[in-house]
Design a protein around this motif. Structure first.
Motif, PDB file in Angstrom:
ATOM      1  N   ARG A 299     -13.710  49.973  -8.277  1.00 25.49           N
ATOM      2  CA  ARG A 299     -14.786  51.036  -8.793  1.00 25.49           C
ATOM      3  C   ARG A 299     -16.304  50.270  -8.520  1.00 25.49           C
ATOM      4  O   ARG A 299     -17.031  50.905  -8.136  1.00 25.49           O
ATOM      5  CB  ARG A 299     -14.576  51.710  -9.830  1.00 25.49           C
ATOM      6  CG  ARG A 299     -13.486  52.785  -9.764  1.00 25.49           C
ATOM      7  CD  ARG A 299     -13.262  53.265 -11.110  1.00 25.49           C
ATOM      8  NE  ARG A 299     -11.979  53.991 -11.251  1.00 25.49           N
ATOM      9  CZ  ARG A 299     -11.046  53.710 -11.841  1.00 25.49           C
ATOM     10  NH1 ARG A 299     -11.104  52.683 -12.669  1.00 25.49           N
ATOM     11  NH2 ARG A 299      -9.917  54.464 -11.909  1.00 25.49           N
ATOM     12  N   ARG A 300     -16.276  49.161  -8.881  1.00 26.41           N
ATOM     13  CA  ARG A 300     -17.751  48.357  -9.121  1.00 26.41           C
ATOM     14  C   ARG A 300     -18.029  47.617  -7.862  1.00 26.41           C
ATOM     15  O   ARG A 300     -19.240  47.213  -7.943  1.00 26.41           O
ATOM     16  CB  ARG A 300     -17.436  47.400 -10.357  1.00 26.41           C
ATOM     17  CG  ARG A 300     -17.205  48.103 -11.663  1.00 26.41           C
ATOM     18  CD  ARG A 300     -16.483  46.961 -12.643  1.00 26.41           C
ATOM     19  NE  ARG A 300     -17.532  45.873 -12.794  1.00 26.41           N
ATOM     20  CZ  ARG A 300     -16.881  44.554 -13.506  1.00 26.41           C
ATOM     21  NH1 ARG A 300     -15.751  44.608 -14.068  1.00 26.41           N
ATOM     22  NH2 ARG A 300     -17.743  43.451 -13.599  1.00 26.41           N
ATOM     23  N   MET A 301     -17.134  47.421  -6.981  1.00 30.35           N
ATOM     24  CA  MET A 301     -17.657  46.920  -5.504  1.00 30.35           C
ATOM     25  C   MET A 301     -18.673  47.678  -5.087  1.00 30.35           C
ATOM     26  O   MET A 301     -18.677  48.917  -4.908  1.00 30.35           O
ATOM     27  CB  MET A 301     -16.545  46.532  -4.584  1.00 30.35           C
ATOM     28  CG  MET A 301     -15.465  45.815  -5.248  1.00 30.35           C
ATOM     29  SD  MET A 301     -13.941  45.616  -4.277  1.00 30.35           S
ATOM     30  CE  MET A 301     -14.500  44.904  -2.697  1.00 30.35           C
ATOM     31  N   GLY A 302     -19.645  46.866  -4.462  1.00 33.08           N
ATOM     32  CA  GLY A 302     -20.522  47.472  -3.904  1.00 33.08           C
ATOM     33  C   GLY A 302     -20.457  48.066  -2.231  1.00 33.08           C
ATOM     34  O   GLY A 302     -21.233  48.663  -1.630  1.00 33.08           O
ATOM     35  N   GLY A 303     -19.302  47.863  -1.852  1.00 33.83           N
ATOM     36  CA  GLY A 303     -18.983  48.324  -0.435  1.00 33.83           C
ATOM     37  C   GLY A 303     -17.638  48.064  -0.122  1.00 33.83           C
ATOM     38  O   GLY A 303     -16.802  47.272  -1.082  1.00 33.83           O
ATOM     39  N   PRO A 304     -17.388  48.345   1.065  1.00 34.04           N
ATOM     40  CA  PRO A 304     -15.913  47.839   1.233  1.00 34.04           C
ATOM     41  C   PRO A 304     -15.621  46.192   1.334  1.00 34.04           C
ATOM     42  O   PRO A 304     -16.540  45.746   1.812  1.00 34.04           O
ATOM     43  CB  PRO A 304     -15.733  48.264   2.887  1.00 34.04           C
ATOM     44  CG  PRO A 304     -17.071  48.397   3.560  1.00 34.04           C
ATOM     45  CD  PRO A 304     -17.879  48.664   2.216  1.00 34.04           C
ATOM     46  N   GLY A 305     -14.446  45.396   0.879  1.00 38.82           N
ATOM     47  CA  GLY A 305     -14.541  44.137   1.115  1.00 38.82           C
ATOM     48  C   GLY A 305     -13.015  43.728   0.772  1.00 38.82           C
ATOM     49  O   GLY A 305     -12.021  44.421   1.164  1.00 38.82           O
TER      50      GLY A 305
END
Length: 966
Positions: A299-305
């Motif tokens: 949820r905290r990731m800023g984009g796909p990774g």
């Protein structure tokens, strides 16, 4: 009604386009299909692919490439439909006599002697024609540069620019006269107008606004092939020879009917963001702390990774990954999931689990899951799901052989699926060879992903299937240095494509964790040599490491950890010493020896009050010898599991052991005494609980995986003598004055270097007087120590370790270099901006079995189907059921025959392929016609080359001759 499409062109153009053919009458249902008709059919299919199949994220990105919202659909259809423009050349039009006559009569001529017998494929000719036309239409060099390879590669291999030229620079093959150039230009312009590009220069209006990433170009190349294959199916697209009927509205009607009949569909589409209750709804219980941590990080990731989840065995990593996949798909527009497992045996139960999960996610989604591995037809659940679809023959044929495959990758004897009955598997079209990853959801071996990183024909189909999904890979620590090259290459492409990836492992060496993250991030930056990001080490266990590209292009990351839901076990470490001369001599001869007698003696004392023991041996021959010794002592209380049991025995025994030693269930009763002897099959994704573990020495991460089967479940009543979790390490002999003896077979599998460093940790614990390992708490530390560079072994071992390290590093470099020959991207080309020359240097066509050897650096191995021949015309399945006089198989006996499938040791492959084939009664059977039958005599024996084989119902396949541990 006047057809005003020709107002822009001289009068003769209409006649030319009314004659240029794309499919001969023999390939289009009896009526020639005009070239413009096939191009429009393909474009119409592409429109439906856009509307009903493409992932939302792909549509968004194509809109951006085309110049804004709503513009990507038309560009996508144009890119797919333009693929066959190279057929408007003399070298192609002369291939069919009837078509040639019509074209000549329309006024297009050529020197028949110039083209006679010349091979210059229309995919290369099309790229050459289109490059010239796009340049004349004032397209920029960059835009021309990425589009032509899609045309040049639509038959699976993308050439270099230099390879487009006709043989001997013979321009007459392309059509260098004014009429031919005008016909080619008109064909492309009329096609473009039919798609809605208008004005005096419609081709100029097609030009995209942006150049897509190379990964997206490869994805598009795959969809061009997909649309072409569907539109080339004469069952759904019969010929249209009347130019007046060749219109886009007509093509759309044909495409819609074909799509409906094929039953094609995408995944879950635009998935709503799952709420906090989703985990409970999907799995019937709330998340554990480690599972909640995974979801919190995502949820905290800023984009796909890339998300790397490291947690103990039995922690629930798979459920966490599936929940994370749903969240990632909703956030980033993915339309499905691929879950890759280390082996076929681990993929089968995961297929069941994924179907159960999808049943809770959305109605009917569970029926869109494909099982992808070479022996899926042996999986009874998969076969049961296929019942009533009418596609069994197509499925088996597409997976067991490429025989009968035409230029579109289609089996020449494939047929329509059953018109009636409810579909319980993805559409038949998805089940064809090379197309499995295009299924909305897929579970298979990790090989399916690794194939997508190879420089092989039609690799774009595999990548197109992956690049719209969330990718989950389990047990990634199992990838050795050779496999890792393909894994890292895959991560590079997935990173550039912005594909969310979740990697699962019990634990990873720090260097391997950094390499995985670096490969993904390098893809996002199109970098050739990935620089390992400065990631902090996790401070606890379980842990989650996430990386993704930030808004400014710089990597961002999160590294978090939590506590396991289970308390640490204090695992006692013991060593059961072996002597080199006796052990290796016995290994060469086969049969039980002193090492097996020592295990028997040890268990005689420890099992006085009963108990359940798991023994893991590193080779089949060693497992068979140990079982033989213990069976004489304990009889029916001993089970044997290894890869050379035939499919029926292996499935039945695996299921039995899982039921006896699996998680406690209401009404279930644990055996008073049970000994399971197994090979590495028991090392991963094998949910059993042992009171005592005896295992051959293996590298530390794998040794800890094995320990994960020890005292695994709560609430198990154990004998007092086995109440303390204990691992007994075998295949080793410790000596205070010199480096230890390590079983030669183990060194042949794993190398001496890591085994020595692992042995040092084993010795430290075993000689510490009640020494223990705190599991899982110490797992990351133990792995980091063994795979690190700090001094670890005793001084008396140093010289041996240095020698072993040199040999190990040399071998690692050799294997790394060997993988480089087959990687999708050659060294120095990760910075390329287009797909031009992608397949330069590609090896010859590979079978599925050769693919497996290619990505796993193993010798090719053959699978055979065991049959018993009791007389001249008396064939029996391994179950004893009779076959026909020539081996014919009745429908009710198919299961019995397939249950006799077994994989031979690699050293027997050449002999098997030379000497064996299907029984004569199998030659027309859709599942068995490409199988190798191994005929056993009344004693269950056979001779194959210089080897004698015997199938024993207890021991499995026993091979005499050669080195038993290979």
């Amino acid at each position: 009604m006047v057809d005003d499409r020709w107002q822009w062109y001289p009068p003769e153009v209409e006649g030319w386009l009314g004659a240029l053919w794309g499919k001969s009458a023999g390939r289009a249902g009896g009526t020639v299909n005009l070239l413009l008709s096939h191009m429009l059919d393909t474009a119409a299919v592409a429109e439906i692919v856009w509307d009903r199949y493409l992932p939302p994220v792909t549509r968004r990105r194509l809109d951006a490439v085309a110049g804004g919202p709503g513009k990507g659909r038309r560009l996508f259809a144009w890119l797919c439909g333009i693929h066959d423009c190279g057929k408007a050349t003399p070298v192609f039009q002369c291939l069919d006599p009837a078509g040639e006559a019509a074209v000549r009569q329309a006024g297009l001529s050529w020197d028949k002697y110039a083209v006679k017998g010349v091979s210059w494929r229309h995919d290369k000719a099309g790229a050459r024609v289109l490059r010239a036309l796009l340049t004349e239409a004032t397209w920029s060099k960059e835009q021309v540069g990425w589009v032509w390879p899609l045309v040049a590669g639509h038959h699976g291999l993308i050439p270099t620019l230099g390879q487009l030229s006709p043989p001997k620079r013979n321009e007459r093959l392309q059509g260098n006269s004014r009429p031919w150039k005008l016909a080619q230009s008109a064909l492309v312009e009329v096609f473009s107008r039919e798609l809605g590009y208008e004005g005096e220069a419609p081709l100029a209006a097609v030009e995209p606004l942006e150049v897509p990433s190379r990964a997206m170009q490869l994805q598009l190349a795959g969809f061009v092939v997909m649309a072409d294959w569907i539109a080339s199916d004469e069952r759904h697209f019969t010929g249209v020879s009347d130019l007046a009927r060749v219109t886009m509205p007509q093509a759309r009607q044909r495409a819609a009917a074909a799509w409906a009949r094929l039953g094609l569909r995408g995944g879950w589409g635009a998935l709503p963001l799952p709420g906090p209750e989703a985990f409970q709804d999907r799995f019937g219980h709330g998340p554990r702390p480690s599972q909640e941590l995974v979801l919190d990080v995502v949820r905290r990731m800023g984009g796909p990774g890339l998300v790397i989840v490291e947690a103990p065995m039995g922690e629930g990593k798979t459920k966490a990954a599936l929940a994370a996949a749903e969240l990632m798909a909703a956030r980033h527009g993915a339309d499905g999931v691929f879950l890759g497992m280390p082996t076929q045996a681990t993929a089968d139960p995961m297929f069941t689990q994924v179907r159960s999960w999808l049943r809770e996610v959305g109605d009917g989604l569970e029926d869109q899951v494909a099982l992808l591995h070479g022996k899926r037809m042996v999986n009874k659940q998969w076969r049961a799901l296929l019942e009533g679809t009418g596609e069994w023959g197509q499925d088996a044929d597409s997976y067991y052989s490429s025989v009968g495959e035409d230029e579109f990758g289609m089996s020449t004897d494939c047929f329509d699926g059953c018109e009636g009955g409810e579909r319980r598997v993805p559409a038949e079209w998805f089940l064809g060879r090379r197309r499995g990853l295009l299924s909305p959801f897929a579970v298979g071996t990790i090989d399916q992903l690794l194939y997508a990183a190879t420089r092989t024909k039609h690799v774009m189909l595999r990548t197109a299937g992956l690049m719209g999904k969330v990718v989950i890979l389990d047990e990634v620590h199992a990838a050795d240095v050779y496999m890792s090259q393909f894994l890292l290459e895959s991560l590079w492409w997935l990173g550039q494509a912005g594909v969310p990836v979740v990697l699962l492992s019990a634990t990873l060496p720090p260097e391997q964790r950094r390499d995985l993250a670096a490969a993904y991030l390098a893809g996002t930056q199109s970098a050739e040599a990935p620089a390992a990001p400065e990631l902090p080490e996790p401070q606890g266990y379980p842990s989650v490491t996430a990386v993704w590209p930030g808004r400014d292009g710089q990597p961002e990351f999160l590294v978090e950890s939590t506590e396991s839901w289970r308390h640490d076990l204090q695992v006692r470490v013991e060593v059961l010493h072996e002597q080199p001369a006796e052990t290796d001599a016995r290994a060469a001869e086969g049969g039980a020896g002193p090492a097996d007698a020592a295990v028997t003696d040890y268990l005689r004392e420890r099992l006085a009050d009963g108990g359940c023991v798991l023994i893991i041996r590193n080779t089949v021959a060693r497992a068979q010898a140990t079982f033989d010794a213990l069976h004489k002592e304990y009889g029916a209380d001993v089970r044997l599991l290894h890869a050379r049991l035939h499919a029926g025995h292996r499935a039945d025994r695996t299921q039995e052991v899982l039921e006896l030693l699996g998680p406690p269930r209401e009404g279930s009763e644990r055996p008073g005494r049970l000994i399971v002897v197994a090979t590495q099959l028991a090392e991963q994704s094998f949910d059993v609980d042992a009171d005592l573990l005896i295992t051959d020495l293996a590298p530390m991460d794998l040794l800890l995986q094995r320990i994960g089967r020890l005292h695994r479940h709560d609430g198990v009543k154990r004998p007092q003598a086995l109440s303390r979790p204990t691992v007994v390490v075998t295949g080793i002999g410790l000596d205070d004055d010199k480096a230890p003896y390590i079983l030669r077979a183990s060194e042949g599998i794993y190398g001496r270097y890591l085994l020595l460093r692992t042995a040092a940790e084993v010795e430290r614990a075993a000689t510490a007087g009640g020494g223990t390992w705190s599991i899982p708490g110490r797992v990351p530390d133990l792995v980091a120590r063994v795979y690190g560079t700090d001094a670890l072994v005793p001084a008396s071992w140093t010289e041996a370790q240095d020698d072993a390290q040199q040999a190990w590093e040399k071998r690692q470099n050799e294997r790394r270099d060997a993988a480089g020959e087959y990687l999708l991207t050659r060294a120095g080309e990760h910075g390329s901006q287009t797909l031009a020359g992608l397949h330069y240097g590609t090896r010859s066509k590979l079978t599925e079995g050769q693919f497996e050897a290619l990505v796993r650096d193993g010798d090719r191995s053959a699978e055979v189907v065991l049959v018993r021949r009791l007389g001249e015309d008396d064939f029996r399945a391994v179950t004893g059921r009779s076959l026909g006089p020539n081996g014919e198989v009745a429908a009710e006996v198919v299961d019995d025959v397939l249950s006799g499938t077994v994989r031979l040791p690699a050293r027997l492959t050449e002999a098997a392929e030379q000497a064996l084939g299907p029984l004569s009664g199998w030659r027309d059977h859709p599942w068995l016609r490409h199988s190798l039958a191994l005929e056993l005599d009344r004693q269950g024996e056979a001779v194959l080359g210089d080897f004698r084989l015997r199938y024993d119902d207890l021991l499995g396949l026993v091979v005499s001759g050669g080195r038993p541990w290979r």
